[in-house]
Design a protein around this motif. Structure first.
Motif, PDB file in Angstrom:
ATOM      1  N   PHE A  24      51.960   3.878 -20.746  1.00 43.27           N
ATOM      2  CA  PHE A  24      52.880   2.764 -20.466  1.00 43.27           C
ATOM      3  C   PHE A  24      54.230   3.316 -19.995  1.00 43.27           C
ATOM      4  CE2 PHE A  24      50.523   0.202 -23.941  1.00 43.27           C
ATOM      5  CZ  PHE A  24      49.554  -0.178 -23.017  1.00 43.27           C
ATOM      6  N   ALA A  25      54.697   4.350 -20.699  1.00 42.16           N
ATOM      7  CA  ALA A  25      55.988   4.945 -20.325  1.00 42.16           C
ATOM      8  C   ALA A  25      55.927   5.470 -18.891  1.00 42.16           C
ATOM      9  CB  ALA A  25      56.362   6.068 -21.297  1.00 42.16           C
ATOM     10  N   LEU A  26      54.809   6.119 -18.544  1.00 40.48           N
ATOM     11  CA  LEU A  26      54.676   6.658 -17.183  1.00 40.48           C
ATOM     12  C   LEU A  26      54.673   5.521 -16.149  1.00 40.48           C
ATOM     13  CD1 LEU A  26      54.334   9.108 -15.355  1.00 40.48           C
ATOM     14  CD2 LEU A  26      51.848   8.946 -15.691  1.00 40.48           C
ATOM     15  N   ALA A  27      53.942   4.457 -16.453  1.00 43.19           N
ATOM     16  CA  ALA A  27      53.886   3.326 -15.522  1.00 43.19           C
ATOM     17  C   ALA A  27      55.285   2.732 -15.319  1.00 43.19           C
ATOM     18  CB  ALA A  27      52.933   2.255 -16.040  1.00 43.19           C
ATOM     19  N   PHE A  28      56.060   2.620 -16.398  1.00 43.04           N
ATOM     20  CA  PHE A  28      57.393   2.009 -16.295  1.00 43.04           C
ATOM     21  C   PHE A  28      58.390   2.947 -15.618  1.00 43.04           C
ATOM     22  CE2 PHE A  28      56.276  -0.710 -20.236  1.00 43.04           C
ATOM     23  CZ  PHE A  28      55.545  -1.563 -19.428  1.00 43.04           C
ATOM     24  N   VAL A  29      58.230   4.244 -15.840  1.00 43.03           N
ATOM     25  CA  VAL A  29      59.079   5.214 -15.136  1.00 43.03           C
ATOM     26  C   VAL A  29      58.783   5.123 -13.636  1.00 43.03           C
ATOM     27  CG1 VAL A  29      59.394   7.697 -14.707  1.00 43.03           C
ATOM     28  CG2 VAL A  29      59.451   6.833 -17.046  1.00 43.03           C
ATOM     29  N   ASN A  30      57.498   5.066 -13.273  1.00 44.72           N
ATOM     30  CA  ASN A  30      57.118   4.946 -11.862  1.00 44.72           C
ATOM     31  C   ASN A  30      57.681   3.666 -11.248  1.00 44.72           C
ATOM     32  OD1 ASN A  30      55.684   7.317 -11.993  1.00 44.72           O
ATOM     33  ND2 ASN A  30      53.696   6.323 -12.308  1.00 44.72           N
ATOM     34  N   ARG A  31      57.602   2.579 -12.002  1.00 46.30           N
ATOM     35  CA  ARG A  31      58.112   1.292 -11.534  1.00 46.30           C
ATOM     36  C   ARG A  31      59.619   1.342 -11.303  1.00 46.30           C
ATOM     37  NH1 ARG A  31      55.727  -3.879 -11.710  1.00 46.30           N
ATOM     38  NH2 ARG A  31      57.465  -5.249 -12.174  1.00 46.30           N
ATOM     39  N   TYR A  32      60.307   1.948 -12.269  1.00 44.30           N
ATOM     40  CA  TYR A  32      61.763   2.060 -12.159  1.00 44.30           C
ATOM     41  C   TYR A  32      62.136   2.921 -10.951  1.00 44.30           C
ATOM     42  CZ  TYR A  32      66.510   3.651 -13.157  1.00 44.30           C
ATOM     43  OH  TYR A  32      67.826   3.970 -13.057  1.00 44.30           O
ATOM     44  N   ALA A  33      61.443   4.063 -10.820  1.00 46.97           N
ATOM     45  CA  ALA A  33      61.733   4.976  -9.698  1.00 46.97           C
ATOM     46  C   ALA A  33      61.529   4.253  -8.368  1.00 46.97           C
ATOM     47  CB  ALA A  33      60.845   6.210  -9.787  1.00 46.97           C
ATOM     48  N   ALA A  34      60.429   3.511  -8.258  1.00 46.30           N
ATOM     49  CA  ALA A  34      60.117   2.807  -7.010  1.00 46.30           C
ATOM     50  C   ALA A  34      61.156   1.719  -6.740  1.00 46.30           C
ATOM     51  CB  ALA A  34      58.722   2.211  -7.065  1.00 46.30           C
ATOM     52  N   ALA A  35      61.490   0.939  -7.777  1.00 47.50           N
ATOM     53  CA  ALA A  35      62.434  -0.167  -7.613  1.00 47.50           C
ATOM     54  C   ALA A  35      63.810   0.367  -7.214  1.00 47.50           C
ATOM     55  CB  ALA A  35      62.528  -0.979  -8.889  1.00 47.50           C
ATOM     56  N   ALA A  36      64.223   1.471  -7.844  1.00 43.59           N
ATOM     57  CA  ALA A  36      65.572   1.971  -7.614  1.00 43.59           C
ATOM     58  C   ALA A  36      65.707   2.667  -6.269  1.00 43.59           C
ATOM     59  CB  ALA A  36      65.975   2.917  -8.733  1.00 43.59           C
ATOM     60  N   THR A  37      64.627   3.267  -5.758  1.00 42.47           N
ATOM     61  CA  THR A  37      64.749   3.957  -4.482  1.00 42.47           C
ATOM     62  C   THR A  37      64.566   3.010  -3.291  1.00 42.47           C
ATOM     63  OG1 THR A  37      62.556   4.789  -5.029  1.00 42.47           O
ATOM     64  CG2 THR A  37      64.320   6.414  -4.940  1.00 42.47           C
TER      65      THR A  37
END
Ligand SMILES: *[C@@H]1O[C@H](CO)[C@@H](O)[C@H](O)[C@H]1NC(C)=O
Length: 207
Positions: free
Chosen positions: A192-205
């Motif tokens: 879950f943490a990995l999925a949310f980190v990926n989501r955050y990275a994608a959203a922020a970039t």
């Protein structure tokens, strides 16, 4: 006549005050309620991209008000929860590994798990400290996020390795089941943490 008028206006005043009080409490309650629902909806939507959406939602719904619709806050919360749980699980496997009556193979498999999970704990801790100063849009942001993605993926691999080590026939079945149950929980939280980190990275970039 005048008395009746007075009576009616007092009644009207009382009704008005009551209405105003009711209205006030409605107005006070509505925004909190609405934003709470939005925060919960954000958790539900974010969880849809994970491998176990229902487990994800029941795990993170209680953090909805703390997360408040921020993908960064959700990533931090998930990392923190994965870290806490991995830390706790490592301790419980350490005490299991010290139990008397374990076969040599069993003790060795548990020690390997403790080592693997200990590495996960460190990787999750680095990720948390790295995520806090990371600012979306900064020059280093992409590299920091990519480091975090690497560490959290490594933590997930360690958890798999621990479970592989327990798969041998010489390991007592109850012991295997007990440790697996704990480590599977840790692995879910890490994923879950990995999925949310990926989501955050994608959203922020992509902003
Ligand atoms: C992890 O543990 C710390 C310290 O006990 C606590 O402050 C924090 O809220 C916990 N994280 C989560 C997501 O529950």
């Amino acid at each position: 006549m005048a008395a009746a008028g007075f009576f009616f206006s007092v009644t009207a005043l009382v009704i008005l005050i009551q209405l105003a009080t009711n209205l006030n409490s409605c107005l006070a309650a509505t925004p909190v309620h609405r934003s709470g629902r939005r925060s919960t909806q954000f958790i539900r939507t974010s969880c849809r991209t994970t491998l176990h959406p229902n487990l994800c939602f029941t795990t993170f719904a209680r953090y909805a008000t703390r997360v408040r619709g921020s993908s960064r806050s959700l990533a931090t919360t998930a990392l923190s929860l994965a870290f806490n749980t991995t830390h706790f699980t490592t301790k419980s496997i350490i005490s299991l590994s010290k139990r008397h009556g374990l076969k040599r193979r069993e003790a060795a498999a548990l020690r390997d798990c403790v080592e693997q999970l200990g590495d996960s704990v460190n990787e999750l801790k680095y990720s948390i400290t790295k995520l806090s100063p990371a600012t979306a849009g900064s020059r280093d942001f992409r590299r920091q996020m990519s480091d975090i993605q690497t560490w959290v993926s490594a933590a997930l691999t360690n958890e798999d390795t621990c479970m592989d080590g327990l798969s041998g026939k010489s390991i007592n079945r109850n012991l295997k089941t007990g440790v697996r149950r704990r480590v599977v929980k840790v692995a879910h939280l890490t994923s879950f943490a990995l999925a949310f980190v990926n989501r955050y990275a994608a959203a922020a970039t992509h902003k």
